[in-house]
Design a protein around this motif. Sequence first.
Motif, PDB file in Angstrom:
ATOM      1  N   ILE A  97      -7.581 -19.681 -36.147  1.00 18.17           N
ATOM      2  CA  ILE A  97      -7.353 -19.421 -34.732  1.00 18.17           C
ATOM      3  C   ILE A  97      -8.157 -18.184 -34.300  1.00 18.17           C
ATOM      4  O   ILE A  97      -8.234 -17.193 -35.029  1.00 18.17           O
ATOM      5  CB  ILE A  97      -5.852 -19.166 -34.476  1.00 18.17           C
ATOM      6  N   VAL A  98      -8.744 -18.257 -33.090  1.00 13.51           N
ATOM      7  CA  VAL A  98      -9.442 -17.112 -32.502  1.00 13.51           C
ATOM      8  C   VAL A  98      -9.108 -17.047 -31.017  1.00 13.51           C
ATOM      9  O   VAL A  98      -8.712 -18.046 -30.406  1.00 13.51           O
ATOM     10  CB  VAL A  98     -10.974 -17.199 -32.678  1.00 13.51           C
ATOM     11  N   ASP A  99      -9.260 -15.850 -30.446  1.00 15.81           N
ATOM     12  CA  ASP A  99      -9.172 -15.669 -28.997  1.00 15.81           C
ATOM     13  C   ASP A  99     -10.578 -15.448 -28.450  1.00 15.81           C
ATOM     14  O   ASP A  99     -11.343 -14.641 -28.994  1.00 15.81           O
ATOM     15  CB  ASP A  99      -8.314 -14.449 -28.652  1.00 15.81           C
ATOM     16  N   LEU A 100     -10.906 -16.146 -27.366  1.00 21.68           N
ATOM     17  CA  LEU A 100     -12.214 -16.008 -26.723  1.00 21.68           C
ATOM     18  C   LEU A 100     -12.014 -15.796 -25.222  1.00 21.68           C
ATOM     19  O   LEU A 100     -11.223 -16.518 -24.601  1.00 21.68           O
ATOM     20  CB  LEU A 100     -13.068 -17.250 -26.950  1.00 21.68           C
ATOM     21  N   THR A 101     -12.724 -14.848 -24.659  1.00 14.43           N
ATOM     22  CA  THR A 101     -12.619 -14.588 -23.231  1.00 14.43           C
ATOM     23  C   THR A 101     -13.827 -15.182 -22.507  1.00 14.43           C
ATOM     24  O   THR A 101     -14.976 -14.993 -22.914  1.00 14.43           O
ATOM     25  CB  THR A 101     -12.528 -13.080 -22.954  1.00 14.43           C
ATOM     26  N   GLY A 104     -14.187 -17.816 -15.294  1.00 16.73           N
ATOM     27  CA  GLY A 104     -13.869 -19.136 -14.784  1.00 16.73           C
ATOM     28  C   GLY A 104     -15.098 -20.017 -14.652  1.00 16.73           C
ATOM     29  O   GLY A 104     -15.055 -21.221 -14.930  1.00 16.73           O
ATOM     30  N   ARG A 105     -16.216 -19.408 -14.241  1.00 18.46           N
ATOM     31  CA  ARG A 105     -17.445 -20.190 -14.100  1.00 18.46           C
ATOM     32  C   ARG A 105     -17.884 -20.743 -15.460  1.00 18.46           C
ATOM     33  O   ARG A 105     -18.333 -21.885 -15.572  1.00 18.46           O
ATOM     34  CB  ARG A 105     -18.557 -19.350 -13.479  1.00 18.46           C
ATOM     35  N   GLN A 106     -17.777 -19.925 -16.499  1.00 19.40           N
ATOM     36  CA  GLN A 106     -18.151 -20.383 -17.833  1.00 19.40           C
ATOM     37  C   GLN A 106     -17.246 -21.523 -18.301  1.00 19.40           C
ATOM     38  O   GLN A 106     -17.718 -22.481 -18.927  1.00 19.40           O
ATOM     39  CB  GLN A 106     -18.088 -19.214 -18.820  1.00 19.40           C
ATOM     40  N   LEU A 107     -15.963 -21.435 -17.998  1.00 23.21           N
ATOM     41  CA  LEU A 107     -15.054 -22.527 -18.368  1.00 23.21           C
ATOM     42  C   LEU A 107     -15.435 -23.826 -17.666  1.00 23.21           C
ATOM     43  O   LEU A 107     -15.381 -24.908 -18.260  1.00 23.21           O
ATOM     44  CB  LEU A 107     -13.611 -22.152 -18.043  1.00 23.21           C
ATOM     45  N   LEU A 108     -15.816 -23.734 -16.404  1.00 20.94           N
ATOM     46  CA  LEU A 108     -16.275 -24.932 -15.692  1.00 20.94           C
ATOM     47  C   LEU A 108     -17.517 -25.506 -16.365  1.00 20.94           C
ATOM     48  O   LEU A 108     -17.646 -26.720 -16.516  1.00 20.94           O
ATOM     49  CB  LEU A 108     -16.564 -24.605 -14.229  1.00 20.94           C
ATOM     50  N   ASP A 109     -18.424 -24.632 -16.766  1.00 24.61           N
ATOM     51  CA  ASP A 109     -19.625 -25.094 -17.460  1.00 24.61           C
ATOM     52  C   ASP A 109     -19.263 -25.765 -18.787  1.00 24.61           C
ATOM     53  O   ASP A 109     -19.850 -26.788 -19.159  1.00 24.61           O
ATOM     54  CB  ASP A 109     -20.566 -23.923 -17.730  1.00 24.61           C
ATOM     55  N   ILE A 110     -18.320 -25.178 -19.513  1.00 27.16           N
ATOM     56  CA  ILE A 110     -17.919 -25.734 -20.812  1.00 27.16           C
ATOM     57  C   ILE A 110     -17.362 -27.132 -20.638  1.00 27.16           C
ATOM     58  O   ILE A 110     -17.764 -28.073 -21.341  1.00 27.16           O
ATOM     59  CB  ILE A 110     -16.886 -24.810 -21.488  1.00 27.16           C
ATOM     60  N   PHE A 111     -16.445 -27.289 -19.697  1.00 24.49           N
ATOM     61  CA  PHE A 111     -15.802 -28.598 -19.539  1.00 24.49           C
ATOM     62  C   PHE A 111     -16.727 -29.603 -18.860  1.00 24.49           C
ATOM     63  O   PHE A 111     -16.619 -30.808 -19.117  1.00 24.49           O
ATOM     64  CB  PHE A 111     -14.466 -28.439 -18.810  1.00 24.49           C
ATOM     65  N   GLU A 112     -17.638 -29.134 -18.039  1.00 24.49           N
ATOM     66  CA  GLU A 112     -18.659 -30.050 -17.519  1.00 24.49           C
ATOM     67  C   GLU A 112     -19.540 -30.548 -18.655  1.00 24.49           C
ATOM     68  O   GLU A 112     -19.906 -31.725 -18.709  1.00 24.49           O
ATOM     69  CB  GLU A 112     -19.523 -29.356 -16.463  1.00 24.49           C
ATOM     70  N   GLN A 134      -3.185 -23.385 -10.992  1.00 20.30           N
ATOM     71  CA  GLN A 134      -4.092 -22.835  -9.993  1.00 20.30           C
ATOM     72  C   GLN A 134      -5.526 -23.261 -10.284  1.00 20.30           C
ATOM     73  O   GLN A 134      -5.959 -23.272 -11.435  1.00 20.30           O
ATOM     74  CB  GLN A 134      -4.016 -21.302  -9.998  1.00 20.30           C
ATOM     75  N   GLN A 135      -6.242 -23.623  -9.205  1.00 20.74           N
ATOM     76  CA  GLN A 135      -7.661 -23.918  -9.372  1.00 20.74           C
ATOM     77  C   GLN A 135      -8.343 -22.707  -9.983  1.00 20.74           C
ATOM     78  O   GLN A 135      -8.099 -21.569  -9.594  1.00 20.74           O
ATOM     79  CB  GLN A 135      -8.269 -24.246  -8.006  1.00 20.74           C
ATOM     80  N   VAL A 136      -9.190 -22.940 -10.956  1.00 17.69           N
ATOM     81  CA  VAL A 136      -9.811 -21.838 -11.685  1.00 17.69           C
ATOM     82  C   VAL A 136     -10.651 -20.974 -10.751  1.00 17.69           C
ATOM     83  O   VAL A 136     -11.322 -21.471  -9.850  1.00 17.69           O
ATOM     84  CB  VAL A 136     -10.664 -22.375 -12.856  1.00 17.69           C
ATOM     85  N   ASP A 137     -10.569 -19.676 -10.944  1.00 21.57           N
ATOM     86  CA  ASP A 137     -11.344 -18.713 -10.170  1.00 21.57           C
ATOM     87  C   ASP A 137     -12.607 -18.390 -10.962  1.00 21.57           C
ATOM     88  O   ASP A 137     -12.535 -17.860 -12.074  1.00 21.57           O
ATOM     89  CB  ASP A 137     -10.516 -17.448  -9.947  1.00 21.57           C
ATOM     90  N   VAL A 138     -13.781 -18.697 -10.413  1.00 18.34           N
ATOM     91  CA  VAL A 138     -15.020 -18.543 -11.167  1.00 18.34           C
ATOM     92  C   VAL A 138     -15.325 -17.091 -11.511  1.00 18.34           C
ATOM     93  O   VAL A 138     -16.110 -16.811 -12.425  1.00 18.34           O
ATOM     94  CB  VAL A 138     -16.224 -19.156 -10.408  1.00 18.34           C
ATOM     95  N   TYR A 167     -10.617 -15.298 -18.294  1.00 17.70           N
ATOM     96  CA  TYR A 167      -9.512 -16.021 -18.927  1.00 17.70           C
ATOM     97  C   TYR A 167      -9.663 -15.900 -20.446  1.00 17.70           C
ATOM     98  O   TYR A 167     -10.771 -16.065 -20.977  1.00 17.70           O
ATOM     99  CB  TYR A 167      -9.544 -17.498 -18.540  1.00 17.70           C
ATOM    100  N   THR A 168      -8.558 -15.643 -21.126  1.00 21.05           N
ATOM    101  CA  THR A 168      -8.584 -15.592 -22.586  1.00 21.05           C
ATOM    102  C   THR A 168      -8.014 -16.894 -23.127  1.00 21.05           C
ATOM    103  O   THR A 168      -6.870 -17.264 -22.822  1.00 21.05           O
ATOM    104  CB  THR A 168      -7.787 -14.395 -23.124  1.00 21.05           C
ATOM    105  N   ILE A 169      -8.802 -17.573 -23.912  1.00 23.49           N
ATOM    106  CA  ILE A 169      -8.479 -18.908 -24.386  1.00 23.49           C
ATOM    107  C   ILE A 169      -8.333 -18.885 -25.910  1.00 23.49           C
ATOM    108  O   ILE A 169      -9.145 -18.286 -26.618  1.00 23.49           O
ATOM    109  CB  ILE A 169      -9.593 -19.911 -24.002  1.00 23.49           C
TER     110      ILE A 169
END
Length: 581
Positions: free
Chosen positions: A416-420, A423-431, A477-481, A485-487
């Motif tokens: 397990i790891v924590d990564l920060t 929001g824009r990067q998360l959108l890119d990841i899931f896209e 909540q819609q992600v704020d770019v 966020y720590t995932i």
Amino acid sequence: MRLSTVLVASSAILTASAKVDSLVSKRALQKRYLDAEGNYNITVVHTNDVHAHLDEWRAGRGTDCTAGNECIAGYARIKQKVSELRTSLQDPIFLNAGDEFQGTLFFTYYGGEKISYAINEVGYDAFTLGNHEFDKGQGELAAFLGNLTFPVVCANFKTNDTAMNAVNLKPYTIIDKHKLGIIGVITPSTKGTSSGAGPGTEFTDPIEAVQKAVDELHAQNITRIIALTHIGYDKDIELAQKTRGVDLIVGGHSHTLLGNFTNTMGEYPTIARNLDNEEVFVVTSYRWGEILGKISIAFDPSGKIVSYEGEPLRLTNTTAQDTQLKNEVAEWRQPFDAMSHEVVGSSAVVLDQSTCQYQECTLGNVITDAMYDYRKSAGGQVDAAFINAGGIRASISEGNVTRGDVLTSFPFMNAIVDLTWTGRQLLDIFEGIASKFSTLSHHETTSFVQVSKQIKFSWNANNTNQTRLITFEINGQQVDVNKNYTIVALDFMATGGDYFWAPRSDFATLDTLDVVLASYIQTHSPVNASIEGRIVNSTQTQQQLGSSAGTGSGNGVSSTRSISGIVAALMAVVGGLVSAL
């Protein structure tokens, strides 16, 4: 004919009463070697992606056999069936399309030692490398290959590793009595789907490597040519279409079910056409040793296949087992058997893995919730968790859950790891996951994803690439770019696994996934998971994402992103891959 693939559940697909597929061309085979029309006949028998399932396993789950359940496959059955075919057929050819490593405690405990013994007992004529053969590094792989008693072929692998270069690895082998060439290739995405490929290693374009080998074989007057591949079903079809001179492709990697079974993904064989508009036959045999592929083909004097008979064989609980190998496998189990049968808790439902590579799945929900709860209970300031679907390897049955079940489902010992992320990067990841290409790693992604209950997203595969993610929410909540966020994720993913993003090093590794899940099941027994709408297959075509999204930056944050269930089921998984496919 469907030319795409998906990982599918044995329990939903294969039943003891499933018909055997037997497709015969216009001119049925008359006898081996030369038939009445002067055509040369051979039979190819093949396996792929056994993933250390040396022993029989519970049908529909992939976990250890339990009383009262159908137990199938296992190398004792493969060996027995192969022995019978050697008797009934005249000089059949036996091929192995890779990924013998990783998947059960036989590999966790012994590495490649017992696997090499088992496949030597079967006696293949050629073997090609799978991406998971690299999971324990090239030293372990070199030792494994050094124990094999048959040729290993791979035309698109280069390394500066001393141990691997000492192994007699060739781009192809020639079976002289048949004047037949066998070319091996591995998926170029191996560095992203196996943690042990290491530096100084290169996996080149399979299409270029195969064509080069074909040309070399033709120069030696070898016109009967088989490509033995570990690149996935869709890529096999592409290989057929973009080369000349290959007659038959025997593949692996995508765990694709072909033949006359429920929920099959294509015909056995699938027929594609090459650059000269000639037929190329493509076959693969699912995964974990459940299916033994068998195709008889006839070559005309020019080396082209003119007739065939395809018959994938399911190795059920009625299939006889080789007694000696069965007893040896039972002995090998003893050192870890007590630990594997230790009960850690229970589940009220089947924790299903079979759909994880293209939609929300119950085991994906449980493992990601376990990852999130693990960090929250330790004081972690985390927002959500997600995991590469390829890291989820087998379903867990209802009832008691053992430590062996957990390790079979999550065999990679990922931490397990924590990564920060913004929001824009998360959108890119899931896209990137939705479009199967990441603008962060600049590479094709090789797995789908599963998410904890804090995340909900929708996607549509009918949209163009980089416009497929429709909605993405964290905690309702819609992600704020512009927000961080720590995932919670895995070290494998953090270092670039499955190509969701470029490799990172700004993390610390915590407990391994098997420890985290066992603790979660113990605390939450009986586990009662369901499909909750975390991942939604959408029909929408456009949606503005993120509270500050609008202009985008090549990342599609202002457009659609989603994948429908039907189309997603046609994904070329690697997934299987695992990170495995």
